[in-house]
Design an enzyme around this catalytic site. Structure first.
Site, PDB file in Angstrom:
ATOM      1  N   HIS A  48       0.846  -1.193   0.000  1.00 57.94           N
ATOM      2  CA  HIS A  48       0.000   0.000   0.000  1.00 57.94           C
ATOM      3  C   HIS A  48       0.884   1.247   0.000  1.00 57.94           C
ATOM      4  O   HIS A  48       2.096   1.171   0.141  1.00 57.94           O
ATOM      5  CB  HIS A  48      -0.947   0.018   1.215  1.00 57.94           C
ATOM      6  CG  HIS A  48      -0.295   0.267   2.537  1.00 57.94           C
ATOM      7  ND1 HIS A  48      -1.000   0.593   3.689  1.00 57.94           N
ATOM      8  CD2 HIS A  48       1.005   0.252   2.929  1.00 57.94           C
ATOM      9  CE1 HIS A  48      -0.174   0.761   4.686  1.00 57.94           C
ATOM     10  NE2 HIS A  48       1.037   0.557   4.271  1.00 57.94           N
ATOM     11  N   CYS A  53       5.576   6.751   3.979  1.00 58.83           N
ATOM     12  CA  CYS A  53       4.395   6.001   3.529  1.00 58.83           C
ATOM     13  C   CYS A  53       3.803   6.589   2.253  1.00 58.83           C
ATOM     14  O   CYS A  53       2.922   5.995   1.641  1.00 58.83           O
ATOM     15  CB  CYS A  53       3.326   5.986   4.620  1.00 58.83           C
ATOM     16  SG  CYS A  53       3.877   5.161   6.109  1.00 58.83           S
ATOM     17  N   HIS A  62       4.845   0.072  -0.534  1.00 59.95           N
ATOM     18  CA  HIS A  62       5.672  -0.777   0.324  1.00 59.95           C
ATOM     19  C   HIS A  62       4.718  -1.801   0.922  1.00 59.95           C
ATOM     20  O   HIS A  62       3.505  -1.709   0.707  1.00 59.95           O
ATOM     21  CB  HIS A  62       6.366   0.052   1.406  1.00 59.95           C
ATOM     22  CG  HIS A  62       5.415   0.713   2.344  1.00 59.95           C
ATOM     23  ND1 HIS A  62       4.760   1.870   2.023  1.00 59.95           N
ATOM     24  CD2 HIS A  62       4.966   0.365   3.568  1.00 59.95           C
ATOM     25  CE1 HIS A  62       3.971   2.234   3.007  1.00 59.95           C
ATOM     26  NE2 HIS A  62       4.061   1.328   3.977  1.00 59.95           N
ATOM     27  N   HIS A 107       3.526  -4.955   4.029  1.00 62.60           N
ATOM     28  CA  HIS A 107       3.552  -5.443   5.408  1.00 62.60           C
ATOM     29  C   HIS A 107       3.034  -6.874   5.462  1.00 62.60           C
ATOM     30  O   HIS A 107       2.256  -7.298   4.612  1.00 62.60           O
ATOM     31  CB  HIS A 107       2.652  -4.591   6.309  1.00 62.60           C
ATOM     32  CG  HIS A 107       3.054  -3.157   6.393  1.00 62.60           C
ATOM     33  ND1 HIS A 107       4.137  -2.745   7.136  1.00 62.60           N
ATOM     34  CD2 HIS A 107       2.531  -2.039   5.835  1.00 62.60           C
ATOM     35  CE1 HIS A 107       4.254  -1.421   7.029  1.00 62.60           C
ATOM     36  NE2 HIS A 107       3.302  -0.972   6.247  1.00 62.60           N
ATOM     37  N   ASP A 109      -4.998 -10.453   0.461  1.00 65.38           N
ATOM     38  CA  ASP A 109      -3.697 -11.142   0.550  1.00 65.38           C
ATOM     39  C   ASP A 109      -2.944 -11.112  -0.782  1.00 65.38           C
ATOM     40  O   ASP A 109      -3.494 -11.464  -1.828  1.00 65.38           O
ATOM     41  CB  ASP A 109      -3.911 -12.590   0.999  1.00 65.38           C
ATOM     42  CG  ASP A 109      -2.588 -13.285   1.305  1.00 65.38           C
ATOM     43  OD1 ASP A 109      -1.672 -12.617   1.822  1.00 65.38           O
ATOM     44  OD2 ASP A 109      -2.474 -14.494   1.009  1.00 65.38           O
ATOM     45  N   HIS A 110      -1.685 -10.685  -0.699  1.00 64.90           N
ATOM     46  CA  HIS A 110      -0.825 -10.576  -1.884  1.00 64.90           C
ATOM     47  C   HIS A 110      -1.426  -9.664  -2.944  1.00 64.90           C
ATOM     48  O   HIS A 110      -1.379  -9.949  -4.152  1.00 64.90           O
ATOM     49  CB  HIS A 110      -0.457 -11.954  -2.440  1.00 64.90           C
ATOM     50  CG  HIS A 110       0.567 -12.646  -1.574  1.00 64.90           C
ATOM     51  ND1 HIS A 110       0.261 -13.178  -0.353  1.00 64.90           N
ATOM     52  CD2 HIS A 110       1.896 -12.832  -1.742  1.00 64.90           C
ATOM     53  CE1 HIS A 110       1.354 -13.683   0.191  1.00 64.90           C
ATOM     54  NE2 HIS A 110       2.363 -13.483  -0.624  1.00 64.90           N
ATOM     55  N   GLU A 163      -0.279  -3.953  11.706  1.00 64.60           N
ATOM     56  CA  GLU A 163       0.521  -3.661  10.518  1.00 64.60           C
ATOM     57  C   GLU A 163       1.935  -4.214  10.709  1.00 64.60           C
ATOM     58  O   GLU A 163       2.572  -4.704   9.783  1.00 64.60           O
ATOM     59  CB  GLU A 163       0.569  -2.149  10.305  1.00 64.60           C
ATOM     60  CG  GLU A 163       1.270  -1.725   9.058  1.00 64.60           C
ATOM     61  CD  GLU A 163       1.300  -0.207   8.918  1.00 64.60           C
ATOM     62  OE1 GLU A 163       0.413   0.337   8.263  1.00 64.60           O
ATOM     63  OE2 GLU A 163       2.205   0.423   9.492  1.00 64.60           O
TER      64      GLU A 163
END
Lengths: 141, 144
Positions: free
Chosen positions: A14, A33, A39, A41, A79-80, A129
């Site tokens: 994100h 950010c 980037h 998490h 996810d991913h 996060e």
């Protein structure tokens, strides 16, 4: 009343950016950010439901069912994925995918299935996060 | 952007400090009885984890209850900078109270509440070791 919590993890990328602001303000408020290449998490999703144990099974909810709801409603979408680019509620700058907003959005995704099942109700959604940073939503305003 | 919803933001900080549990209002023997190993004269230390929970409206412009960098700066300045790698007994706030983790929790709650830039301090949890922790909750009083 018993509170039951199930955890799951998802990995996503994100960035933070308010489309209504000039670039300088985004960079000032969001710091690293705001890098528009994004980037990522390893998030942990913690879902707490509350209810009375069933007289026959002794379950508040079947954990396997709750796991499936979390996978279907949240992990399958997040996810991913790149949250800003691939997830409907955040796409096109509609909503900044902060940890707070991810917790609220996950709640909105989970609540209909949990309500429809009857019995237990959704009590809290917490999203980590990192192990040191989390946000939670308990519904309402 | 959706209308403001109330959410909570949590952040964990670590600080390492030494302390000795001892009160002048008890005799040496009573201190040993009350505090055991924690009364050893030269003190001992812990890696404390301080978990801060801030509640408030999610700002529609930022998507945040509180900006992490701003919270880090406030807690860094008023808590971590003050107590990390220090002897708690020597801090003025513990001149008249024993630096138990209960008292540390109350002290940290007050310091963080005063330093909080936005939102409402809901809870401070201080983990003294992996096996014990203490929590302090805010009153129902709302803050701006």
């Amino acid at each position: 009343m018993i509170f039951l919590t199930r955890r799951a993890t998802f990995s996503a990328s994100h960035y933070y950016w308010n489309e209504l602001w000039p670039a300088e303000k985004n960079q000032h408020v969001f710091g690293r950010c705001a890098n528009r290449n994004g980037h990522g998490h390893n998030y942990t999703l913690e879902v707490t439901v509350a209810g009375e144990p069933d007289a026959v099974t002794g379950f508040v909810v079947d954990l396997k069912w709750l796991k499936e709801v979390m996978e279907r409603e949240v992990l399958a979408a997040y996810d991913h994925r790149h949250l800003n680019l691939e997830v409907e509620e955040f796409a096109a700058g509609k909503l900044i995918p902060t940890t707070e907003n991810i917790a609220i959005s996950a709640w909105k995704r989970l609540q209909p299935s949990i309500d429809a099942a009857g019995g237990a109700h959704l009590s809290r959604v917490r999203v980590y996060e990192t192990p040191e940073i989390f946000a939670e939503y308990r519904g309402g305003q | 952007m959706s209308a403001a919803a109330k959410a909570y933001f949590g952040r964990r900080y670590q600080l390492s400090a030494s302390h000795r549990l001892h009160t002048d209002s008890l005799s040496a023997e009573e201190n040993r009885e009350a505090y055991g190993k924690c009364n050893n004269p030269h003190g001992h230390g812990h890696n404390y984890v301080v978990e801060v929970l801030v509640g408030g409206d999610v700002d529609p412009e930022t998507g945040m209850v509180v900006n992490l960098a701003v919270l880090d700066e406030a807690v860094g300045k008023h808590v971590v900078g003050r107590f990390d790698h220090r002897n708690l007994n020597l801090d003025p706030v513990f001149r008249d109270q024993v630096p138990t983790t209960e008292n540390l929790c109350t002290v940290l709650f007050s310091l963080i509440q005063d330093a909080l830039p936005v939102g409402r301090l809901e809870r401070v949890r201080v983990e003294e070791t992996e096996n014990n922790f203490f929590e302090c909750y805010g009153s129902r009083r709302d803050r701006g």
